[in-house]
Write a protein that holds these residues in place. Sequence first.
Motif, PDB file in Angstrom:
ATOM      1  N   HIS A 186       6.177 -20.895 -19.937  1.00 23.30           N
ATOM      2  CA  HIS A 186       7.605 -20.868 -19.590  1.00 23.30           C
ATOM      3  C   HIS A 186       8.020 -19.521 -19.007  1.00 23.30           C
ATOM      4  N   MET A 187       7.043 -18.596 -18.894  1.00 23.73           N
ATOM      5  CA  MET A 187       7.313 -17.195 -18.512  1.00 23.73           C
ATOM      6  C   MET A 187       8.105 -16.474 -19.587  1.00 23.73           C
ATOM      7  N   ASN A 188       8.115 -17.006 -20.822  1.00 24.43           N
ATOM      8  CA  ASN A 188       8.518 -16.161 -21.940  1.00 24.43           C
ATOM      9  C   ASN A 188       7.565 -14.974 -21.953  1.00 24.43           C
ATOM     10  N   LEU A 189       8.087 -13.779 -22.219  1.00 27.70           N
ATOM     11  CA  LEU A 189       7.282 -12.564 -22.091  1.00 27.70           C
ATOM     12  C   LEU A 189       7.312 -11.748 -23.382  1.00 27.70           C
TER      13      LEU A 189
ATOM     14  N   GLU B 244      10.337  -1.063 -29.124  1.00 31.95           N
ATOM     15  CA  GLU B 244       8.882  -1.141 -29.277  1.00 31.95           C
ATOM     16  C   GLU B 244       8.378  -2.506 -28.792  1.00 31.95           C
ATOM     17  N   THR B 245       9.075  -3.570 -29.228  1.00 37.56           N
ATOM     18  CA  THR B 245       8.671  -4.928 -28.858  1.00 37.56           C
ATOM     19  C   THR B 245       9.886  -5.717 -28.392  1.00 37.56           C
ATOM     20  N   THR B 246       9.733  -6.436 -27.291  1.00 38.62           N
ATOM     21  CA  THR B 246      10.818  -7.288 -26.792  1.00 38.62           C
ATOM     22  C   THR B 246      10.238  -8.632 -26.376  1.00 38.62           C
ATOM     23  N   ILE B 247      10.832  -9.708 -26.889  1.00 35.59           N
ATOM     24  CA  ILE B 247      10.444 -11.055 -26.492  1.00 35.59           C
ATOM     25  C   ILE B 247      11.529 -11.577 -25.567  1.00 35.59           C
ATOM     26  N   VAL B 248      11.196 -11.778 -24.292  1.00 39.40           N
ATOM     27  CA  VAL B 248      12.175 -12.214 -23.304  1.00 39.40           C
ATOM     28  C   VAL B 248      12.023 -13.719 -23.103  1.00 39.40           C
ATOM     29  N   ARG B 249      13.159 -14.449 -23.129  1.00 40.88           N
ATOM     30  CA  ARG B 249      13.100 -15.891 -22.874  1.00 40.88           C
ATOM     31  C   ARG B 249      12.973 -16.127 -21.372  1.00 40.88           C
ATOM     32  N   GLY B 250      11.982 -16.927 -20.990  1.00 41.66           N
ATOM     33  CA  GLY B 250      11.586 -17.036 -19.594  1.00 41.66           C
ATOM     34  C   GLY B 250      12.659 -17.483 -18.634  1.00 41.66           C
TER      35      GLY B 250
ATOM     36  N   VAL C   6      19.157  -9.814 -31.424  1.00 44.92           N
ATOM     37  CA  VAL C   6      19.098 -10.993 -30.562  1.00 44.92           C
ATOM     38  C   VAL C   6      20.194 -10.861 -29.512  1.00 44.92           C
ATOM     39  N   GLU C   7      19.780 -10.743 -28.279  1.00 51.48           N
ATOM     40  CA  GLU C   7      20.749 -10.626 -27.181  1.00 51.48           C
ATOM     41  C   GLU C   7      20.963 -12.003 -26.571  1.00 51.48           C
TER      42      GLU C   7
ATOM     43  N   THR D 198      24.382 -17.192 -42.929  1.00 52.47           N
ATOM     44  CA  THR D 198      23.389 -17.964 -42.176  1.00 52.47           C
ATOM     45  C   THR D 198      23.934 -18.304 -40.791  1.00 52.47           C
ATOM     46  N   THR D 199      23.116 -18.122 -39.778  1.00 56.95           N
ATOM     47  CA  THR D 199      23.517 -18.475 -38.418  1.00 56.95           C
ATOM     48  C   THR D 199      22.358 -19.192 -37.739  1.00 56.95           C
ATOM     49  N   ILE D 200      22.655 -20.362 -37.160  1.00 58.39           N
ATOM     50  CA  ILE D 200      21.662 -21.107 -36.386  1.00 58.39           C
ATOM     51  C   ILE D 200      22.032 -20.940 -34.927  1.00 58.39           C
ATOM     52  N   VAL D 201      21.171 -20.230 -34.176  1.00 59.97           N
ATOM     53  CA  VAL D 201      21.447 -19.953 -32.768  1.00 59.97           C
ATOM     54  C   VAL D 201      20.676 -20.953 -31.914  1.00 59.97           C
ATOM     55  N   ARG D 202      21.375 -21.558 -30.935  1.00 61.44           N
ATOM     56  CA  ARG D 202      20.685 -22.485 -30.022  1.00 61.44           C
ATOM     57  C   ARG D 202      19.910 -21.668 -28.986  1.00 61.44           C
ATOM     58  N   GLY D 203      18.631 -21.994 -28.837  1.00 60.57           N
ATOM     59  CA  GLY D 203      17.717 -21.144 -28.092  1.00 60.57           C
ATOM     60  C   GLY D 203      18.078 -20.897 -26.648  1.00 60.57           C
ATOM     61  N   ASP D 204      18.725 -21.826 -25.992  1.00 59.18           N
ATOM     62  CA  ASP D 204      18.948 -21.631 -24.559  1.00 59.18           C
ATOM     63  C   ASP D 204      20.008 -20.581 -24.254  1.00 59.18           C
ATOM     64  N   ASN D 205      20.616 -19.992 -25.278  1.00 55.74           N
ATOM     65  CA  ASN D 205      21.518 -18.872 -25.066  1.00 55.74           C
ATOM     66  C   ASN D 205      20.818 -17.513 -25.148  1.00 55.74           C
ATOM     67  N   VAL D 206      19.570 -17.517 -25.599  1.00 54.76           N
ATOM     68  CA  VAL D 206      18.856 -16.267 -25.865  1.00 54.76           C
ATOM     69  C   VAL D 206      18.381 -15.607 -24.566  1.00 54.76           C
ATOM     70  N   ILE D 207      18.645 -14.322 -24.410  1.00 56.97           N
ATOM     71  CA  ILE D 207      18.036 -13.525 -23.341  1.00 56.97           C
ATOM     72  C   ILE D 207      16.777 -12.849 -23.889  1.00 56.97           C
ATOM     73  N   TYR D 208      16.908 -12.136 -25.000  1.00 54.91           N
ATOM     74  CA  TYR D 208      15.711 -11.546 -25.598  1.00 54.91           C
ATOM     75  C   TYR D 208      15.907 -11.330 -27.097  1.00 54.91           C
ATOM     76  N   ILE D 209      14.791 -11.182 -27.761  1.00 53.25           N
ATOM     77  CA  ILE D 209      14.758 -10.881 -29.200  1.00 53.25           C
ATOM     78  C   ILE D 209      13.913  -9.638 -29.376  1.00 53.25           C
ATOM     79  N   SER D 210      14.449  -8.683 -30.141  1.00 58.51           N
ATOM     80  CA  SER D 210      13.700  -7.447 -30.348  1.00 58.51           C
ATOM     81  C   SER D 210      13.557  -7.187 -31.850  1.00 58.51           C
ATOM     82  N   PRO D 211      12.315  -7.298 -32.351  1.00 51.74           N
ATOM     83  CA  PRO D 211      12.080  -7.096 -33.785  1.00 51.74           C
ATOM     84  C   PRO D 211      12.276  -5.613 -34.183  1.00 51.74           C
TER      85      PRO D 211
END
Lengths: 72, 72, 72, 72, 72, 72, 72
Positions: free
Chosen positions: C37-40, C58-64, D19-20, D59-72
Amino acid sequence: MTQKPLSVLSQAVSGRVIVELRAGREFRGVLDGFDVHMNLVLKDATEIIDGETIRRSETTIVRGDNVIYISP
Amino acid sequence: MTQKPLSVLSQAVSGRVIVELRAGREFRGVLDGFDVHMNLVLKDATEIIDGETIRRSETTIVRGDNVIYISP
Amino acid sequence: MTQKPLSVLSQAVSGRVIVELRAGREFRGVLDGFDVHMNLVLKDATEIIDGETIRRSETTIVRGDNVIYISP
Amino acid sequence: MTQKPLSVLSQAVSGRVIVELRAGREFRGVLDGFDVHMNLVLKDATEIIDGETIRRSETTIVRGDNVIYISP
Amino acid sequence: MTQKPLSVLSQAVSGRVIVELRAGREFRGVLDGFDVHMNLVLKDATEIIDGETIRRSETTIVRGDNVIYISP
Amino acid sequence: MTQKPLSVLSQAVSGRVIVELRAGREFRGVLDGFDVHMNLVLKDATEIIDGETIRRSETTIVRGDNVIYISP
Amino acid sequence: MTQKPLSVLSQAVSGRVIVELRAGREFRGVLDGFDVHMNLVLKDATEIIDGETIRRSETTIVRGDNVIYISP
């Protein structure tokens, strides 16, 4: 008898078409081919944005999800 | 004879192309490859936004769903 | 010989990349992985919005589906 | 060795994440779970819009198609 | 142990939830059901736009692709 | 008895329809055919944008994902 | 017991519904049918945009991906 959109598109091949795209973009040219996503191949097409001619290209491959309508 | 968009794209490989993307972005470079989603590989491509050259890159992988059209 | 976009992306792993996203967002960092999906996965990436550095992670997961292009 | 985005996300579970989301929305909290669509479960998350804290939820359930990136 | 988003949603049924939708729309009510698309059934829900209460309905069926997040 | 949308559309073929599209665009013409994506074939259709007649075409193929509603 | 959104919609057939669409458009009428995409058939529906009545139609087929919510 009802006509399927892709059959009508098929009959339009080799003829001139107007292709209206999103964001005010239009192509006028000869329909040279297409696929089920309505990706299009246009020959000798003129690109028009908001009524103004922008570019003329020998071959243009349009990605189908930008298409609003095609008029043979 | 009708031409399939991806066949025409295939014939364009190794040649120069104009790739018009959404939001006024354009690439001009050599088409080095593609897949069925119209994801593209461009070589020595110039990125142009609203008519202004922004960047030149040896290799650019464009995600297909941004593509409006490709002109060989 | 034509190059598949995901193969070129595969060759870019472990090297530095520029990732252009929609809405004027850009990441510069090391490509640590991806999927179809080009998730990175990016390492040591700097986030830049409209030319201004916003954050370094340090780490970023980008939704494709936000990706416009990736340049190794 | 290349890292799959969902594997990296899996390693982030139980830890704090940023979560952006689109439209200037951000969550900061503990990642409690996710699925293949990048739908997320966040615990004790703070919602921030354009830099301003809006809400804090257990508790929050986020719908994935709104996500730009996740940074741990 | 990681929690699946739809499992967490399942546990929220019959309780009160905040549902944030795109374009500044929010519902507050009792979650009466859902499906895998995050289509939702809400009972006795109040609709709020940009912080202002618009409408109160006994039953509301929300189409999932408008959902940003759900908070039990 | 409940009516399926595509069955109702099928009954509308050969009759006049109003087709409302996104971005203030409307077609009024004879429905000549359709497919499961709600791609449409219109005959002798008038295109109206923001209430103003723009164009009249013998044949128009509308891509379904632009459709808001169809009224026979 | 949890309720599936399409089951609730099924129970709403033949009754009056409010259908909220994107871009400030609303329909009020009798739900005559639907399918799994939430494409809808409405009878004797009034179309309202930004609070103003625009049109009244005997039959309206609404494409599901414009729907925000349906309230029986």
